[in-house]
Design a protein around this motif. Structure first.
Motif, PDB file in Angstrom:
ATOM      1  N   UNK A   1      -5.274   8.107  -1.159  1.00 39.12           N
ATOM      2  CA  UNK A   1      -5.795   7.332  -0.026  1.00 39.12           C
ATOM      3  C   UNK A   1      -6.031   5.899  -0.485  1.00 39.12           C
ATOM      4  N   UNK A   2      -5.496   4.944   0.268  1.00 35.43           N
ATOM      5  CA  UNK A   2      -5.648   3.518  -0.031  1.00 35.43           C
ATOM      6  C   UNK A   2      -6.273   2.844   1.176  1.00 35.43           C
ATOM      7  N   UNK A   3      -7.358   2.111   0.954  1.00 36.63           N
ATOM      8  CA  UNK A   3      -8.040   1.377   2.024  1.00 36.63           C
ATOM      9  C   UNK A   3      -8.052  -0.102   1.650  1.00 36.63           C
TER      10      UNK A   3
ATOM     11  N   UNK B   1       0.828  -1.210   0.000  1.00 34.91           N
ATOM     12  CA  UNK B   1       0.000   0.000   0.000  1.00 34.91           C
ATOM     13  C   UNK B   1       0.862   1.260   0.000  1.00 34.91           C
ATOM     14  N   UNK B   2       1.930   1.272   0.817  1.00 31.15           N
ATOM     15  CA  UNK B   2       2.784   2.461   0.872  1.00 31.15           C
ATOM     16  C   UNK B   2       3.547   2.659  -0.439  1.00 31.15           C
TER      17      UNK B   2
ATOM     18  N   UNK C   1      -9.916  -3.129   8.743  1.00 30.61           N
ATOM     19  CA  UNK C   1      -9.604  -2.247   7.623  1.00 30.61           C
ATOM     20  C   UNK C   1      -8.381  -1.412   7.967  1.00 30.61           C
ATOM     21  N   UNK C   2      -7.513  -1.211   6.977  1.00 29.00           N
ATOM     22  CA  UNK C   2      -6.322  -0.380   7.141  1.00 29.00           C
ATOM     23  C   UNK C   2      -6.363   0.743   6.110  1.00 29.00           C
ATOM     24  N   UNK C   3      -6.095   1.939   6.574  1.00 23.43           N
ATOM     25  CA  UNK C   3      -6.146   3.116   5.689  1.00 23.43           C
ATOM     26  C   UNK C   3      -4.760   3.747   5.618  1.00 23.43           C
TER      27      UNK C   3
END
Length: 252
Positions: free
Chosen positions: A132-134, A116-117, A146-148
């Motif tokens: 923004x990635x969820x 994600x990063x 859930x990770x944001x």
């Protein structure tokens, strides 16, 4: 006779099914969406992807196969549908491209946080204002969460959120279950309209410069009086005033 409402519904169903078909078939080629243009002669379908050469295939064989499949599925007459492959102008500013990229990274076994990063960093280096990635689902433990991951500036409401935000959602079928991925990219203002909206944000204030045409250079301190000066008496009244004052003396 097809009513206007039925035509809009039919066009929407056609586009949704076509988009889903291309997502399954062209996922490895970096499929990023399609555009349908209806002309009197034929229907043109433009496929946007990262690897257009893989879509064309050897001597155009792959795209001819896709054209044949679309023609038979939707009952197009021969020669009335054409497929074209178009390369994505800015891959880092396409939410669909980054969503598919994150999906493949997760399927290859990369850690969620690292994958994600990497997507967020690549999007911000491409010139986006925010990202923004969820990722939601059974990430590590048995319980879903859930990770944001976010960076930069992001709008969530109002009309600018519709114009400046590009979003995409994908589902990843992992061994432990299905993960949901959502990528939101806030585009920057672009006067040309190629990599962002032409209109700027409504709260942006631009101070115009007149190149110093109305400015006067001041070299020494200057004082200015704001009190209005009293008007001077007219010359004729000043000359007649002594005569008027001397008249009563003659009367006595």
């Amino acid at each position: 006779m097809v009513s206007k409402k039925q035509k809009f519904v039919a066009d929407g169903v056609f586009y949704a099914e076509l988009n889903e078909f291309f997502q399954r078939e062209l996922a490895a080629e970096g499929y990023s969406g399609c555009e349908v243009r209806v002309t009197p002669a034929c229907t043109e379908i433009i496929i946007r992807a990262n690897h257009t050469q893989d879509i064309l295939g050897v001597k155009g064989r792959r795209i001819r196969e896709l054209t044949s499949l679309v023609q038979k599925r939707f009952n197009f007459p021969d020669g009335t549908v054409e497929l074209y492959a178009d390369k994505v102008a800015a891959r880092g500013l396409s939410a669909v491209s980054q969503c598919e990229s994150l999906k493949f990274k997760l399927l290859q076994g990369l850690a969620v946080r690292r994958a994600a990063y990497s997507v967020v960093r690549y999007v911000m280096e491409s010139g986006a204002k925010g990202c923004e990635v969820i990722v939601s689902g059974k990430l590590r433990a048995a319980r879903a969460k859930a990770m944001k991951f976010s960076e930069g500036f992001m709008l969530h409401s109002g009309n600018p959120a519709k114009e400046f935000i590009d979003s995409a959602v994908r589902h990843v079928e992992m061994k432990q279950g299905v993960l949901g991925i959502k990528v939101k990219i806030m585009l920057d203002h672009d006067p040309t309209g190629r990599v962002g909206p032409k209109n700027p944000l409504p709260d942006v204030i631009t101070i115009l410069d007149n190149d110093g045409k109305d400015e006067v250079s001041v070299d020494a301190p200057v004082s200015e009086s704001k009190i209005a000066a009293e008007p001077a008496a007219p010359a004729a009244d000043a000359a007649g005033a002594p005569e008027a004052a001397a008249a009563p003396a003659e009367a006595f």
